[in-house]
Motif scaffolding. Structure first.
Motif, PDB file in Angstrom:
ATOM      1  N   UNK A 115      64.715  21.525  27.755  1.00 16.40           N
ATOM      2  CA  UNK A 115      64.423  19.987  27.466  1.00 16.40           C
ATOM      3  C   UNK A 115      63.508  20.043  26.197  1.00 16.40           C
ATOM      4  N   UNK A 116      62.754  21.101  26.021  1.00 17.65           N
ATOM      5  CA  UNK A 116      61.848  21.141  24.721  1.00 17.65           C
ATOM      6  C   UNK A 116      62.679  21.248  23.543  1.00 17.65           C
ATOM      7  N   UNK A 117      64.030  21.935  23.663  1.00 19.51           N
ATOM      8  CA  UNK A 117      65.092  21.905  22.574  1.00 19.51           C
ATOM      9  C   UNK A 117      65.613  20.420  22.347  1.00 19.51           C
ATOM     10  N   UNK A 118      65.780  19.949  23.405  1.00 13.90           N
ATOM     11  CA  UNK A 118      66.444  18.866  23.661  1.00 13.90           C
ATOM     12  C   UNK A 118      65.419  17.750  22.579  1.00 13.90           C
ATOM     13  N   UNK A 119      64.182  17.588  23.175  1.00 13.55           N
ATOM     14  CA  UNK A 119      63.336  16.596  22.579  1.00 13.55           C
ATOM     15  C   UNK A 119      62.944  17.018  21.267  1.00 13.55           C
ATOM     16  N   UNK A 120      63.070  18.113  20.897  1.00 19.12           N
ATOM     17  CA  UNK A 120      62.753  18.651  19.400  1.00 19.12           C
ATOM     18  C   UNK A 120      64.001  17.979  18.513  1.00 19.12           C
ATOM     19  N   UNK A 121      65.345  18.139  18.878  1.00 22.32           N
ATOM     20  CA  UNK A 121      66.411  17.298  18.439  1.00 22.32           C
ATOM     21  C   UNK A 121      66.116  15.931  17.981  1.00 22.32           C
ATOM     22  N   UNK A 122      65.527  15.245  19.429  1.00 19.18           N
ATOM     23  CA  UNK A 122      65.552  13.939  19.318  1.00 19.18           C
ATOM     24  C   UNK A 122      64.376  13.350  18.389  1.00 19.18           C
ATOM     25  N   UNK A 123      63.376  14.056  18.221  1.00 15.13           N
ATOM     26  CA  UNK A 123      62.040  13.792  17.517  1.00 15.13           C
ATOM     27  C   UNK A 123      62.566  14.125  16.042  1.00 15.13           C
ATOM     28  N   UNK A 124      63.169  15.189  15.444  1.00 15.60           N
ATOM     29  CA  UNK A 124      63.448  15.295  14.244  1.00 15.60           C
ATOM     30  C   UNK A 124      64.523  14.698  13.759  1.00 15.60           C
ATOM     31  N   UNK A 125      65.303  14.027  14.394  1.00 19.22           N
ATOM     32  CA  UNK A 125      66.203  13.012  14.183  1.00 19.22           C
ATOM     33  C   UNK A 125      65.521  11.649  14.086  1.00 19.22           C
ATOM     34  N   UNK A 126      64.588  11.314  14.351  1.00 15.63           N
ATOM     35  CA  UNK A 126      63.601  10.111  14.598  1.00 15.63           C
ATOM     36  C   UNK A 126      64.311   9.289  15.533  1.00 15.63           C
ATOM     37  N   UNK A 127      64.809   9.731  16.327  1.00 14.87           N
ATOM     38  CA  UNK A 127      65.489   8.883  17.589  1.00 14.87           C
ATOM     39  C   UNK A 127      64.412   8.604  18.501  1.00 14.87           C
ATOM     40  N   UNK A 128      64.431   7.508  19.435  1.00 22.07           N
ATOM     41  CA  UNK A 128      63.660   7.349  20.702  1.00 22.07           C
ATOM     42  C   UNK A 128      63.896   8.135  21.769  1.00 22.07           C
ATOM     43  N   UNK A 129      62.950   8.696  22.429  1.00 31.48           N
ATOM     44  CA  UNK A 129      63.005   9.545  23.421  1.00 31.48           C
ATOM     45  C   UNK A 129      63.581   8.605  24.814  1.00 31.48           C
ATOM     46  N   UNK A 130      64.431   9.040  25.620  1.00 30.43           N
ATOM     47  CA  UNK A 130      65.271   8.121  26.719  1.00 30.43           C
ATOM     48  C   UNK A 130      64.252   8.010  27.608  1.00 30.43           C
ATOM     49  N   UNK A 131      64.519   6.820  28.326  1.00 27.32           N
ATOM     50  CA  UNK A 131      63.472   6.568  29.561  1.00 27.32           C
ATOM     51  C   UNK A 131      63.812   7.449  30.479  1.00 27.32           C
ATOM     52  N   UNK A 132      64.917   7.979  30.786  1.00 26.37           N
ATOM     53  CA  UNK A 132      65.193   9.213  31.651  1.00 26.37           C
ATOM     54  C   UNK A 132      64.414  10.374  31.568  1.00 26.37           C
ATOM     55  N   UNK A 133      64.302  10.852  30.170  1.00 25.60           N
ATOM     56  CA  UNK A 133      63.478  11.867  29.905  1.00 25.60           C
ATOM     57  C   UNK A 133      61.577  11.485  30.221  1.00 25.60           C
ATOM     58  N   UNK A 134      61.488  10.393  29.714  1.00 23.04           N
ATOM     59  CA  UNK A 134      60.017  10.094  29.725  1.00 23.04           C
ATOM     60  C   UNK A 134      59.660  10.072  31.311  1.00 23.04           C
TER      61      UNK A 134
END
Length: 308
Positions: A120-139
């Protein structure tokens, strides 16, 4: 000036955030005034979620092994809403200390997860680094995990900061836990803009400060307002930097997007009789006592001021 939702949907006199069975918690914290019991009329939603996986709609929530807790056996479960820079974190944090409940900001949950190792940390890193919004599911997954760990530690309530931000998030949250009260902090936009543009960060220690000294005169029926700056100590003064997104153009766009998204969320909770709209009359010295009064907690002002 304090503004509440219409009497048909909300009345402070008909709230009940504490009951006699919470006497032990009240004695441990402070003497908290009782609202009426109407806010606890529904106890159909589970308090915590043990497991979380992806879903397509509110009616397709795959929650299992849930724990339900009667409101009389727990502390407050509140949400703080408000535009970026309005001070949600400041007031939510103060109230969390006052009431003895955790202050949970979803941004902090994301940062904490990023500091860990795992898929999950790796997935979040990719999302944040790409400037995307974190999904509702993850939050919601992070929030569910946080509530569960808090329950295991004996926590009996919480104050959520800045979540939910969309109708979908509000609907999902309603399927996860019971929310008792939603406090919507409001501040006139010209003051909010000046406040955001005055934000500074110490490049060495990471401390947050604000150099804006805001004094607005009364005009056109609008009351006057003043906000003192939050200046850094001497050792931070020469190391202040401005956030790259704290420009007038970006702040205005951020406020526009927030206002468009927030109106349906406000109506969502207003229709459920859970929304308290609070117009900040100034800085912390002016606003804090009035916020406590709006929440029927004004008797604790002296003790909280001393603790702060």
């Amino acid at each position: 000036m304090l503004k509440t939702a219409s009497s048909s949907s909300f009345s402070l006199q008909h709230l009940s955030l504490f009951s006699a069975s919470m006497a032990a918690a009240a004695n441990r914290l402070l003497k908290v005034r009782s609202f009426s019991t109407s806010i606890y009329s529904s106890s159909s939603s589970p308090l915590y979620v043990r497991k979380f996986s992806s879903f397509s709609s509110q009616t397709d929530l795959p929650f299992s092994n849930t724990l339900r807790r009667d409101p009389k056996d727990r502390n407050v479960q509140w949400v703080f809403l408000g535009c970026p820079g309005v001070g949600k974190g400041t007031y939510a944090s103060r109230l969390s200390h006052l009431l003895g409940v955790p202050h949970i900001a979803t941004g902090d949950l994301v940062r904490e997860e990023l500091s860990c190792s795992g898929p999950l940390s790796q997935q979040l890193s990719e999302i944040v680094n790409q400037g995307k919004l974190v999904s509702d599911e993850i939050i919601i997954s992070l929030l569910s995990k946080r509530l569960e760990s808090g329950e295991a530690r004996g926590e009996s309530g919480f104050i959520l900061d800045g979540f939910p931000r969309t109708i979908r998030q509000a609907e999902i949250l309603e399927g996860v836990t019971d929310i008792d009260l939603v406090v919507n902090l409001k501040l006139r936009e010209d003051v909010l803009l000046e406040k955001c543009l005055g934000r500074r960060i110490c490049s060495q220690c990471g401390g947050n400060f604000n150099i804006a000294s805001i004094i607005v005169k009364e005009e056109n029926g609008k009351p006057g307002m003043s906000m003192a700056p939050l200046l850094p100590p001497a050792h931070c003064a020469s190391k202040l930097i401005t956030r790259s997104d704290d420009t007038e153009e970006v702040v205005k766009e951020r406020l526009r997007i927030y206002n468009d998204m927030s109106q349906p969320v406000e109506e969502f909770y207003r229709s459920r009789g859970k929304l308290l709209e609070f117009d900040l009359p100034g800085g912390i010295p002016e606003s804090w006592p009035k916020l406590l009064q709006a929440l029927n907690l004004e008797d604790h002002d002296d003790k909280q001021s001393a603790a702060a």
